[in-house]
Write a protein that holds these residues in place. Structure first.
Motif, PDB file in Angstrom:
ATOM      1  N   UNK A 103       0.810  -1.232   0.042  1.00 29.67           N
ATOM      2  CA  UNK A 103       0.016  -0.098  -0.255  1.00 29.67           C
ATOM      3  C   UNK A 103       0.765   1.242   0.020  1.00 29.67           C
ATOM      4  N   UNK A 104       0.571   2.439  -0.698  1.00 26.64           N
ATOM      5  CA  UNK A 104       1.132   3.523  -0.915  1.00 26.64           C
ATOM      6  C   UNK A 104       1.152   4.178   0.304  1.00 26.64           C
ATOM      7  N   UNK A 105       2.279   4.956   0.681  1.00 26.81           N
ATOM      8  CA  UNK A 105       2.338   5.911   1.814  1.00 26.81           C
ATOM      9  C   UNK A 105       1.426   7.050   1.411  1.00 26.81           C
ATOM     10  N   UNK A 106       0.419   7.231   2.427  1.00 33.87           N
ATOM     11  CA  UNK A 106      -0.462   8.444   2.113  1.00 33.87           C
ATOM     12  C   UNK A 106      -0.079   9.550   2.784  1.00 33.87           C
ATOM     13  N   UNK A 107      -0.468  10.799   2.247  1.00 31.55           N
ATOM     14  CA  UNK A 107      -0.305  12.112   2.931  1.00 31.55           C
ATOM     15  C   UNK A 107      -1.632  12.820   2.903  1.00 31.55           C
ATOM     16  N   UNK A 108      -1.908  13.776   3.909  1.00 30.74           N
ATOM     17  CA  UNK A 108      -3.118  14.374   4.095  1.00 30.74           C
ATOM     18  C   UNK A 108      -2.967  15.835   3.626  1.00 30.74           C
ATOM     19  N   UNK A 109      -3.845  15.995   2.542  1.00 29.76           N
ATOM     20  CA  UNK A 109      -4.173  17.395   2.047  1.00 29.76           C
ATOM     21  C   UNK A 109      -5.405  18.166   2.087  1.00 29.76           C
ATOM     22  N   UNK A 110      -5.819  19.267   1.760  1.00 34.19           N
ATOM     23  CA  UNK A 110      -6.837  19.963   1.650  1.00 34.19           C
ATOM     24  C   UNK A 110      -7.134  20.485   0.496  1.00 34.19           C
ATOM     25  N   UNK A 111      -8.293  20.572  -0.116  1.00 33.52           N
ATOM     26  CA  UNK A 111      -8.773  21.324  -1.291  1.00 33.52           C
ATOM     27  C   UNK A 111      -9.660  22.426  -0.881  1.00 33.52           C
ATOM     28  N   UNK A 112      -9.489  23.481  -1.554  1.00 29.66           N
ATOM     29  CA  UNK A 112     -10.702  24.512  -1.477  1.00 29.66           C
ATOM     30  C   UNK A 112     -10.719  25.384  -2.576  1.00 29.66           C
ATOM     31  N   UNK A 113     -12.114  25.768  -2.769  1.00 26.23           N
ATOM     32  CA  UNK A 113     -12.496  26.587  -3.722  1.00 26.23           C
ATOM     33  C   UNK A 113     -13.657  27.523  -3.301  1.00 26.23           C
ATOM     34  N   UNK A 114     -13.582  28.740  -3.483  1.00 24.34           N
ATOM     35  CA  UNK A 114     -14.602  29.698  -3.065  1.00 24.34           C
ATOM     36  C   UNK A 114     -15.426  30.411  -4.296  1.00 24.34           C
ATOM     37  N   UNK A 115     -16.435  29.812  -4.702  1.00 20.66           N
ATOM     38  CA  UNK A 115     -17.297  30.211  -5.702  1.00 20.66           C
ATOM     39  C   UNK A 115     -17.989  31.702  -5.059  1.00 20.66           C
ATOM     40  N   UNK A 116     -18.893  32.384  -5.780  1.00 16.65           N
ATOM     41  CA  UNK A 116     -19.621  33.475  -5.085  1.00 16.65           C
ATOM     42  C   UNK A 116     -20.472  33.190  -4.296  1.00 16.65           C
ATOM     43  N   UNK A 117     -21.199  32.254  -4.550  1.00 14.29           N
ATOM     44  CA  UNK A 117     -22.408  31.687  -3.690  1.00 14.29           C
ATOM     45  C   UNK A 117     -22.331  30.235  -2.943  1.00 14.29           C
ATOM     46  N   UNK A 118     -21.017  29.722  -3.061  1.00 13.16           N
ATOM     47  CA  UNK A 118     -20.622  28.414  -2.429  1.00 13.16           C
ATOM     48  C   UNK A 118     -19.195  28.168  -2.091  1.00 13.16           C
ATOM     49  N   UNK A 119     -18.947  27.521  -0.871  1.00 17.57           N
ATOM     50  CA  UNK A 119     -17.503  27.208  -0.680  1.00 17.57           C
ATOM     51  C   UNK A 119     -17.426  25.708  -0.793  1.00 17.57           C
ATOM     52  N   UNK A 120     -16.330  25.252  -1.327  1.00 11.35           N
ATOM     53  CA  UNK A 120     -15.914  23.980  -1.543  1.00 11.35           C
ATOM     54  C   UNK A 120     -14.868  23.583  -0.763  1.00 11.35           C
ATOM     55  N   UNK A 121     -14.966  22.503   0.004  1.00  8.87           N
ATOM     56  CA  UNK A 121     -13.727  22.165   1.137  1.00  8.87           C
ATOM     57  C   UNK A 121     -13.668  21.084   1.018  1.00  8.87           C
ATOM     58  N   UNK A 122     -12.647  20.106   0.813  1.00  7.56           N
ATOM     59  CA  UNK A 122     -12.385  18.722   0.952  1.00  7.56           C
ATOM     60  C   UNK A 122     -11.024  18.210   1.725  1.00  7.56           C
ATOM     61  N   UNK A 123     -11.144  17.321   2.788  1.00 10.49           N
ATOM     62  CA  UNK A 123     -10.023  16.986   2.939  1.00 10.49           C
ATOM     63  C   UNK A 123      -9.589  15.543   2.371  1.00 10.49           C
ATOM     64  N   UNK A 124      -8.605  15.472   1.665  1.00 16.59           N
ATOM     65  CA  UNK A 124      -8.019  14.271   0.870  1.00 16.59           C
ATOM     66  C   UNK A 124      -6.830  13.536   1.487  1.00 16.59           C
ATOM     67  N   UNK A 125      -6.828  12.207   1.358  1.00 16.63           N
ATOM     68  CA  UNK A 125      -5.744  11.335   1.509  1.00 16.63           C
ATOM     69  C   UNK A 125      -5.131  11.004   0.098  1.00 16.63           C
ATOM     70  N   UNK A 126      -4.170  11.045  -0.241  1.00 12.25           N
ATOM     71  CA  UNK A 126      -3.581  11.051  -1.484  1.00 12.25           C
ATOM     72  C   UNK A 126      -2.091  10.337  -1.373  1.00 12.25           C
ATOM     73  N   UNK A 127      -1.698   9.556  -2.490  1.00 12.72           N
ATOM     74  CA  UNK A 127      -0.526   9.121  -2.362  1.00 12.72           C
ATOM     75  C   UNK A 127       0.623   9.785  -2.420  1.00 12.72           C
ATOM     76  N   UNK A 128       1.674   9.639  -1.601  1.00 14.49           N
ATOM     77  CA  UNK A 128       2.957  10.468  -1.668  1.00 14.49           C
ATOM     78  C   UNK A 128       3.417  10.569  -3.286  1.00 14.49           C
TER      79      UNK A 128
END
Length: 97
Positions: free
Chosen positions: A1-26
């Protein structure tokens, strides 16, 4: 199994915020993480070819390799030129004085 790291993704639209926590491979790039996140399906208006991306407020190319706890940000296009906005504010301030 690949070594995973934790990152966040965010995007702010005029009427909506998008935020997601992700675990991705190194070794995952910004573009790969964005595609894995599902943001392109959730927000069809996001265009990676036209919109810049960055990490913690600093623009980065899509092929940048992520590190633990990076926050990926997708930036919206500017609706007004910042220099022009500053010039108008200073003119307005000078006229009021």
């Amino acid at each position: 199994m690949a070594d995973l790291i934790n990152v966040q993704l965010c995007y702010a639209a005029p009427l909506r915020e998008y935020f997601r926590a992700l675990s991705v491979a190194r070794g995952t790039t910004i573009e790969q993480a964005i595609r894995q996140s599902g943001v392109l399906q959730d927000l069809p208006g996001v265009d990676l070819a036209a919109q810049p991306v960055g990490i913690f407020g600093k623009k980065r190319p899509l092929d940048t390799v992520l590190r633990e706890h990076d926050r990926i940000e997708i930036y919206r296009p500017l609706v007004a030129d910042p220099k022009e906005s500053r010039r108008r504010r200073s003119e307005k301030k000078a006229a009021a004085a």
